[in-house]
Motif scaffolding. Structure first.
Motif: not given
Ligand code: FES
Length: 426
Positions: A377, A379, A382, A385-386, A412
């Protein structure tokens, strides 16, 4: 030829000459005026472009953001606190091309290659850090806090990337960076007084917002409440003091929860204890403000509802918890039609775990973490993208529109909930 005719001819010739001179002079004057006009126009355009803070430029006037990752060079590292636990990294684009602006409060997403201390294998880790300065033409700045490893959780490494920055990211090094993003940022629509509440490293987006407002010459009242343990952890102390001295509309309130012996109340800090609703009620004038809150989850969970109870309108509260993890603003729960709730099973195929969905869970990411399932994870909003994960069966619904591009058959986790029984490759 009579004398009269000769005089007439001489008069006509002279008149013609005078006329030609007048026309030539008029033409020259016109040309000069034209030149002066174009010079004035150019200098006006220069004046309009050069000194304006990028924060105030409209989107069309700024360089467009790039897609994917772009290489940046670490130009400087600067320690920001006495304990040397917070370090600022100044980044310039390796391609030398212009930088797009950003909204103060947004973050950068980094992709780092970090060795796993347990397996020894290098792994791509994606993490997001708030931009900590106002938009500048030639650099971005992030300020990152070292995270002490929690005792007794060898597999759980919350500070892996932060500590990597501190220990390995040196001046001259290249980093892969995604364009600024995030939904937590300064709202410029209504010029309301602004209350910035930063707890711990949550001060970084607040400094970005304060710098942007003050650099732009805004006359909005700005109240900054900074909650920190004591002078050892106090970040950007000189900078905040200089803002206070230079701007009458900037009001700094430092709250030390655990002052040390050398910390003098009234001198090094103003208030003993945390930033809480009572403090805000005592200090803020009774009028409408825009509140921006960023800090540890405990602070957010007590302060945000307390602001609502105090009567602050929902649309005047913006908040973000650490990560940065943008949380959607509180919404009053809609009365649900009473229908029996069917239990939903979420299967994590790689981990071999099946768990029952908890309707109170924020997201599938939270569910995975609560059940010790290893998922990436960044951010938590959303954007980066991780946390993208393959959906083997079932479907999800999103709490908000994803900013990141999501591959077909994936979801996500950080902003989704299951619609029905589902299986994830995690
Ligand atoms: S943690 Fe960044 S998009 Fe889900």
């Amino acid at each position: 030829m009579s004398t009269g005719t000769l005089a007439l001819i001489i008069f006509v010739v002279i008149a013609l000459q005078v006329g030609v001179f007048a026309l030539v002079a008029l033409y020259r004057r016109k040309q000069e005026l034209k030149e002066i006009g174009s010079q004035e126009g150019a200098s006006q355009a220069d004046v309009e472009k050069s000194p304006v803070s990028p924060a105030l430029l409209t989107e069309s006037e700024t360089t467009t953001a790039w897609s994917g990752f772009r290489e940046f060079i670490v130009q400087h590292r600067v320690m920001e606190d006495k304990a040397e636990s917070i370090c600022s990294f100044y980044l310039t684009p390796a391609d030398g091309q212009p930088l797009p602006s950003f909204k103060p409060g947004q973050f950068l997403t980094f992709k780092l290659q970090i060795k796993d201390p347990v397996s020894g294998e290098s792994k791509n880790i994606v993490r997001c850090y708030s931009l900590s300065d106002s938009p500048q033409l030639d650099y971005y700045r992030v300020s990152i806090k070292r995270v002490p490893a929690p005792a007794g959780h060898p597999g759980f490494q919350p500070g892996r990337s932060s500590n990597y920055f501190h220990d390995h990211v040196q001046e001259g090094m290249r980093l892969s960076v995604k364009a600024p993003s995030g939904h937590f940022y300064l709202m410029e629509k209504e010029p309301l007084p602004v209350v910035l509440v930063g707890g711990g490293i949550g001060i970084t987006p607040m400094v970005s917002i304060a710098n942007a407002l003050l650099n732009s010459g805004s006359s909005r009242e700005i109240w900054l409440f900074y909650g920190v343990r004591n002078s050892a952890d106090h970040a950007m102390k000189e900078h905040l003091q200089s803002l206070q001295q230079a701007h009458k509309n900037f009001h700094l309130h430092l709250c030390y929860s655990r002052p040390i012996e050398q910390d003098i109340e009234g001198n090094d800090y103003q208030h003993r204890g945390h930033v809480d609703i009572n403090r805000l009620r005592l200090i803020l004038p009774l009028k409408r403000h825009q509140f921006y809150v960023c800090g540890p989850r405990a602070m957010m969970e007590s302060l945000v509802p307390a602001l609502e109870e105090w009567g602050v309108a929902n649309e005047d509260i913006y908040y973000e918890s650490f990560g940065p993890a943008t949380l959607p603003k509180h919404k009053k729960a809609k009365p649900q039609a009473s229908k029996p709730v069917e239990a939903i099973t979420v299967t994590f195929s790689k981990s071999g775990k099946s768990v029952t969905w908890n309707p109170d869970a924020e997201s599938l990411l939270a569910l995975a973490e609560d059940n010790d399932i290893d998922v990436d994870s960044g951010c938590r909003a959303g954007s980066c993208g991780s946390c993208q994960t393959k959906l083997e069966s079932g479907g999800v619904e999103y709490n908000q529109e994803p900013d990141a591009d999501v591959e077909a058959g994936h979801c996500l986790l950080c902003i989704s909930k299951p619609k029905n029984n589902l299986t994830l490759t995690a």
